[in-house]
Design a protein around this motif. Structure first.
Motif, PDB file in Angstrom:
ATOM      1  N   SER A 219       0.813  -1.219   0.000  1.00 41.13           N
ATOM      2  CA  SER A 219       0.000   0.000   0.000  1.00 41.13           C
ATOM      3  C   SER A 219       0.848   1.272   0.000  1.00 41.13           C
ATOM      4  O   SER A 219       0.295   2.374  -0.101  1.00 41.13           O
ATOM      5  N   GLY A 220       2.172   1.141   0.187  1.00 44.98           N
ATOM      6  CA  GLY A 220       3.036   2.317   0.228  1.00 44.98           C
ATOM      7  C   GLY A 220       2.848   3.155   1.482  1.00 44.98           C
ATOM      8  O   GLY A 220       2.956   4.385   1.439  1.00 44.98           O
ATOM      9  N   VAL A 221       2.593   2.495   2.611  1.00 44.69           N
ATOM     10  CA  VAL A 221       2.337   3.198   3.871  1.00 44.69           C
ATOM     11  C   VAL A 221       3.111   2.546   5.010  1.00 44.69           C
ATOM     12  O   VAL A 221       3.802   1.546   4.813  1.00 44.69           O
ATOM     13  N   ALA A 222       2.997   3.131   6.222  1.00 46.18           N
ATOM     14  CA  ALA A 222       3.587   2.555   7.436  1.00 46.18           C
ATOM     15  C   ALA A 222       2.460   2.295   8.438  1.00 46.18           C
ATOM     16  O   ALA A 222       1.294   2.605   8.148  1.00 46.18           O
ATOM     17  N   ALA A 223       2.813   1.691   9.578  1.00 44.32           N
ATOM     18  CA  ALA A 223       1.767   1.336  10.552  1.00 44.32           C
ATOM     19  C   ALA A 223       2.255   1.563  11.971  1.00 44.32           C
ATOM     20  O   ALA A 223       3.434   1.375  12.278  1.00 44.32           O
ATOM     21  N   GLU A 224       1.328   1.995  12.842  1.00 52.94           N
ATOM     22  CA  GLU A 224       1.588   2.121  14.287  1.00 52.94           C
ATOM     23  C   GLU A 224       0.675   1.144  15.000  1.00 52.94           C
ATOM     24  O   GLU A 224      -0.556   1.246  14.885  1.00 52.94           O
ATOM     25  N   LEU A 225       1.264   0.194  15.741  1.00 56.39           N
ATOM     26  CA  LEU A 225       0.441  -0.742  16.515  1.00 56.39           C
ATOM     27  C   LEU A 225       0.216  -0.193  17.911  1.00 56.39           C
ATOM     28  O   LEU A 225       1.088   0.466  18.489  1.00 56.39           O
TER      29      LEU A 225
END
Lengths: 307, 307
Positions: A219-225
């Motif tokens: 998706s070309g994104v990052a993530a915060e859990l």
């Protein structure tokens, strides 16, 4: 029993389906697609010593799991399973009785999930190797893909995480049964496609940390859990983050979507948020997670495990 | 190189196709069937020590052959290849360089035959194991099947027989090249479907004696061979009858059909007649042929050969 006889026994047990013009027994199976149908294809290996151990997995568990892996990929795209093909290579110690019990487990799951066996291949090999192809279908243009997550989207998982890794460590109890006979989330996948505005989805086969990384790269994104993961009772955070084979669904929803607490009988938990930044980065409590999920070519010396 | 990087390299080399909505990189590939299209599916294993030997087969030959086996099944039903999926398990000694050369051979044949790679799986194993699924298509109801041969039909084969078995014995020369890089008869299969009244067809993968037996079982008939088989120069009658992997087409025509001497550039030879009698019996010069073709479960101790 020779190869022709074994094929004949398998053929007699295989179910029929409406759109299946020709099943086992010719050079190819023939499938008649329905109007407006898009077809999904996935293939998964199941190898002795890599994905299962002879000491812990009954032949019928192997057959179940071989099919479950592919069905879980169909679930991840919101598809309905249509048919499967099974290639099976057996060493000399594995009798045709072993093969028949393998197909017991495979047919058991196939019946539950309305999938028919339409073909395959048989051969000898030094260890047991199985490869299952599953075909599913979705209405045109409606497949859930990995590449649509956008910053601001909420990240969700179904069910509980870490159960399969815990079961593999304990070798007994409900977690072990979950490890041996994973339940592909097909009903949930269809409900997600039909009822919620899902922006991206995939199944958790190699561990949340690695699989969420893959979704973010696509998706070309990052993530915060958030760190508040829905843990299987007794499972550690490490097992939930990096243990594989939970076969739950991981998906993202646009921030305006309020999902129900459970869907198709499975609880849904918000575990984080999609953010901008270097594609593929997954952070937990502000720290970047290592890619500790399973990679066959990076972890070749990892002890044989059920994955 | 890790698994993600290898997948990315393969993905970049994979061609696109009109009806392919989504290729490598998600949980499943997505295919949009065309109106009036029936889809053909076949899957074939290629295993080190069983179907090829490391000493004689280059990695690129393995990739070629892994795909050729499935394409030959599509040819046997008169189909046009659409796409394939490849599962590949590699032992520790096989580097990602080996895998890339394997895909060199696979992509070379895929380009020639207008087939695109849309997905697959990678894993570690003790020996090299590959499983390739091929999807082809035919206009609705027009697939060439095994089960339509009737007493009085003439039996034909394309090309020359025994070349692959001879090549495997010699390990050099044109016959060996034929063994290493079989040419699936796709153009011929399509021409047979479009131009002749074929009553049954299949490809010759396990040897004429066993494959004709299978065609006869499927059709509920028996066969009389003339004994005048089109031998590959230097091949014995035994190699032509029981040697496998010629990947020529075996087909039957109603007695009123007069085929041309060659079709799609390949010579056609009449080799016998379909007769009544116990289904599956194949006679040559009045004597019943033994089923000496290759059966993985009847001949498990047979020395490793290229099949």
């Amino acid at each position: 029993m020779n190869e022709l006889e074994l094929v004949e026994r398998i053929r007699r047990r295989a179910a029929k389906a409406r759109n299946l013009v020709l099943g086992i027994g010719d050079d190819c199976a023939i499938y008649q697609p329905a109007a407006g149908e898009q077809l999904l294809f996935t293939t998964d290996l199941l190898i002795e010593g890599v994905h299962f151990l002879r000491e812990t997995h009954q032949p019928s568990d192997c057959g179940w799991k071989a099919l479950a892996r592919g069905l879980s990929d169909i679930a991840a795209m919101g598809g309905r399973p249509r048919f499967c093909l099974t290639s099976l290579a057996l060493p000399g110690w594995a009798t045709t009785r072993w093969a028949e019990r393998f197909y017991d487990g495979l047919f058991e799951l196939a019946r539950l999930q309305k999938t028919v066996l339409v073909g395959g291949d048989l051969a000898r090999a030094e260890t047991i190797v199985c490869d299952v192809v599953v075909c599913g279908s979705v209405p045109e243009g409606q497949a859930l893909r990995r590449d649509g997550a956008r910053p601001g989207d909420a990240i969700y998982v179904s069910g509980l995480l870490g159960g399969s890794a815990l079961g593999l460590a304990q070798r007994r109890g409900p977690a072990f049964r979950r490890h041996l006979r994973p339940e592909p989330r097909l009903k949930l996948g269809i409900a997600l496609r039909e009822k919620l505005k899902v922006t991206a989805a995939m199944d958790l086969s190699d561990g949340l940390s690695l699989d969420l990384h893959r979704l973010c790269v696509a998706s070309g994104v990052a993530a915060e859990l958030d760190g508040d993961l829905p843990l299987w009772p007794g499972a550690t955070l490490d097992q939930a983050l990096h243990g594989g084979e939970d076969y739950e669904l991981l998906f993202t929803l646009s921030s305006s979507t309020r999902p129900p607490r459970q869907l198709a009988g499975v609880p849904l938990t918000r575990i984080g948020t999609i953010v901008g930044g270097r594609p593929g980065v997954v952070r937990l409590g502000g720290r970047e997670l290592p890619l500790a999920g399973f990679d066959h070519f990076r972890n070749p010396q990892k002890p044989a495990a059920g994955r």
